[in-house]
Design a protein around this motif. Structure first.
Motif, short mmCIF file in Angstrom:
data_model
loop_
_atom_site.label_atom_id
_atom_site.label_comp_id
_atom_site.label_asym_id
_atom_site.label_seq_id
_atom_site.Cartn_x
_atom_site.Cartn_y
_atom_site.Cartn_z
N GLN A 125 -10.83 1.31 6.14
CA GLN A 125 -10.02 0.72 5.18
C GLN A 125 -9.33 1.64 4.45
OE1 GLN A 125 -11.26 -2.69 2.83
NE2 GLN A 125 -9.48 -4.35 3.68
N LEU A 126 -8.13 1.80 3.58
CA LEU A 126 -8.05 3.21 2.51
C LEU A 126 -8.50 1.78 0.69
CD1 LEU A 126 -4.77 4.04 3.39
CD2 LEU A 126 -7.00 5.40 3.07
N LEU A 127 -9.43 2.59 0.08
CA LEU A 127 -10.47 1.75 -0.86
C LEU A 127 -8.86 2.62 -2.02
CD1 LEU A 127 -13.45 1.00 -0.42
CD2 LEU A 127 -11.81 -0.23 0.11
N PHE A 128 -9.07 3.32 -2.63
CA PHE A 128 -7.98 4.20 -3.49
C PHE A 128 -7.29 5.59 -2.75
CE2 PHE A 128 -12.28 6.37 -4.36
CZ PHE A 128 -11.15 8.13 -4.51
N GLY A 129 -6.05 5.59 -3.59
CA GLY A 129 -5.41 6.72 -3.29
C GLY A 129 -4.54 6.95 -5.03
N VAL A 130 -5.14 8.48 -4.93
CA VAL A 130 -3.99 9.14 -6.04
C VAL A 130 -3.18 10.14 -5.68
CG1 VAL A 130 -4.50 10.39 -7.60
CG2 VAL A 130 -6.26 9.05 -7.36
N VAL A 131 -1.69 10.51 -6.07
CA VAL A 131 -1.43 11.09 -5.85
C VAL A 131 -0.66 11.13 -7.33
CG1 VAL A 131 0.80 11.32 -5.05
CG2 VAL A 131 -0.35 10.03 -3.96
N TYR A 132 -1.14 13.00 -7.58
CA TYR A 132 -0.98 13.66 -8.91
C TYR A 132 1.11 14.73 -8.60
CZ TYR A 132 -0.44 16.60 -12.84
OH TYR A 132 -0.81 16.88 -14.49
N ALA B 46 -3.08 8.14 0.97
CA ALA B 46 -2.85 7.82 -0.59
C ALA B 46 -1.72 6.91 -1.10
CB ALA B 46 -3.08 9.21 -1.22
N GLY B 47 -0.28 7.57 -0.91
CA GLY B 47 0.68 7.26 -1.17
C GLY B 47 0.64 5.69 -0.13
N ALA B 48 0.43 5.80 0.62
CA ALA B 48 0.10 4.20 1.40
C ALA B 48 -0.27 2.82 0.59
CB ALA B 48 -0.34 4.23 2.98
#
Length: 289
Positions: A116-123, A223-225
């Motif tokens: 399960q995704l818990l965090f996402g970072v997109v720079y 991340a973007g999802a």
């Protein structure tokens, strides 16, 4: 949310910013461009350098965590999403853009536990914008809350997509057939900035109503999802089923009605799964939760 995961997210934000600085500096220099699967699937020394930086830092700070990275997989590492804390990283999302100086390049870092995704970072490297999301905590760009578009009429919508790197004539025909069908609905337009991570952030920001693509990888959109979901959007497979991080197929939209209308227009094909080398028998159940 466990404090250790918050610490991991803060570390991801710091790493993404440092990596973005390396990317911007590299744009000013001559670069060595190499090919991976074909003549349009490119990799540079910057991709490799950035991933090495991220992997080294993560392993030093979180030695028990697992890692899925674009360049690591390309070098032969297995692509396995297990229950272990796992960093899912694209060091330079938009390498072709990067090579040509087209100013849309991102560092993408997703983090999953128990699949399960818990965090996402997109720079977004070229315009210095940091997108982030924490499960249950909302989505942000430079600390400002993000919210998907409130448009519910697909005829008043912009849809983002990409052509991908596969040049097989049958695949290209399906890609263009889907675009023709979507344009003919009609919609206001079809756009794409050349990076899955930033296309997803455009959905989260309300700039486009939807984004779909077949042939992307888990590191492109993990991340973007989550950023889309935390901004109030919906995620699914292009066939209308649950999003599967290993399937290389993604559809993100501001609302379910627009997503379901797009599903009816997309000509579906199935690229080899990201976890194909590690599966035996039926595909593992690696659904997005």
């Amino acid at each position: 949310m466990a404090a250790v995961w918050l610490e991991a997210m803060e570390h991801a934000v710091s790493l993404a910013r440092t990596a973005g600085t390396l990317v911007r500096e590299a744009v000013q220099r001559d670069m060595k461009v190499m090919m991976k699967s074909c003549s349009v699937d490119l990799v540079t020394q910057t991709d490799q350098k950035v991933e090495q930086l991220i992997v080294k830092s993560v392993k030093e700070k979180f030695p028990t965590h697992s890692f899925i990275g674009e360049e690591s997989v390309a070098a032969g590492e297995p692509c396995v999403l297990s229950d272990a804390p796992t960093w899912i990283v694209d060091p330079v999302d938009g390498t072709t853009n990067f090579v040509h100086g087209f100013p849309f390049v991102a560092v993408s870092i997703g983090f999953a536990v128990n699949k399960q995704l818990l965090f996402g970072v997109v720079y977004s490297c070229m315009d210095d914008r940091m997108f982030s999301a924490l499960r249950g905590g909302g989505a942000f760009c430079d600390h400002q809350p993000l919210r998907v578009s409130d448009q519910t009429d697909i005829h008043q919508s912009i849809v983002a997509t990409e052509f991908g790197s596969c040049r097989d004539p049958d695949v290209v025909d399906k890609i263009f057939s889907s675009m023709k069908r979507i344009l003919s609905l009609p919609v206001h337009g079809i756009r794409g900035v050349g990076t899955a991570a930033l296309n997803l952030c455009l959905v989260a920001s309300g700039s486009v109503e939807a984004y779909y693509e077949i042939g992307v990888h888990c590191w492109d959109y993990a991340a973007g999802a989550l950023i889309v979901e935390e901004a109030g959007g919906v995620l699914m497979d292009v066939d209308g089923g649950p999003l599967d991080l290993m399937s290389r197929r993604v559809l993100a939209a501001n609302c379910r009605s627009i997503a379901e209308q797009l599903v009816q227009q997309i000509q579906i094909f199935s690229p080899e799964r990201d976890d194909a080398d590690t599966e035996s028998g039926a595909a593992r159940d690696l659904k997005f939760h």
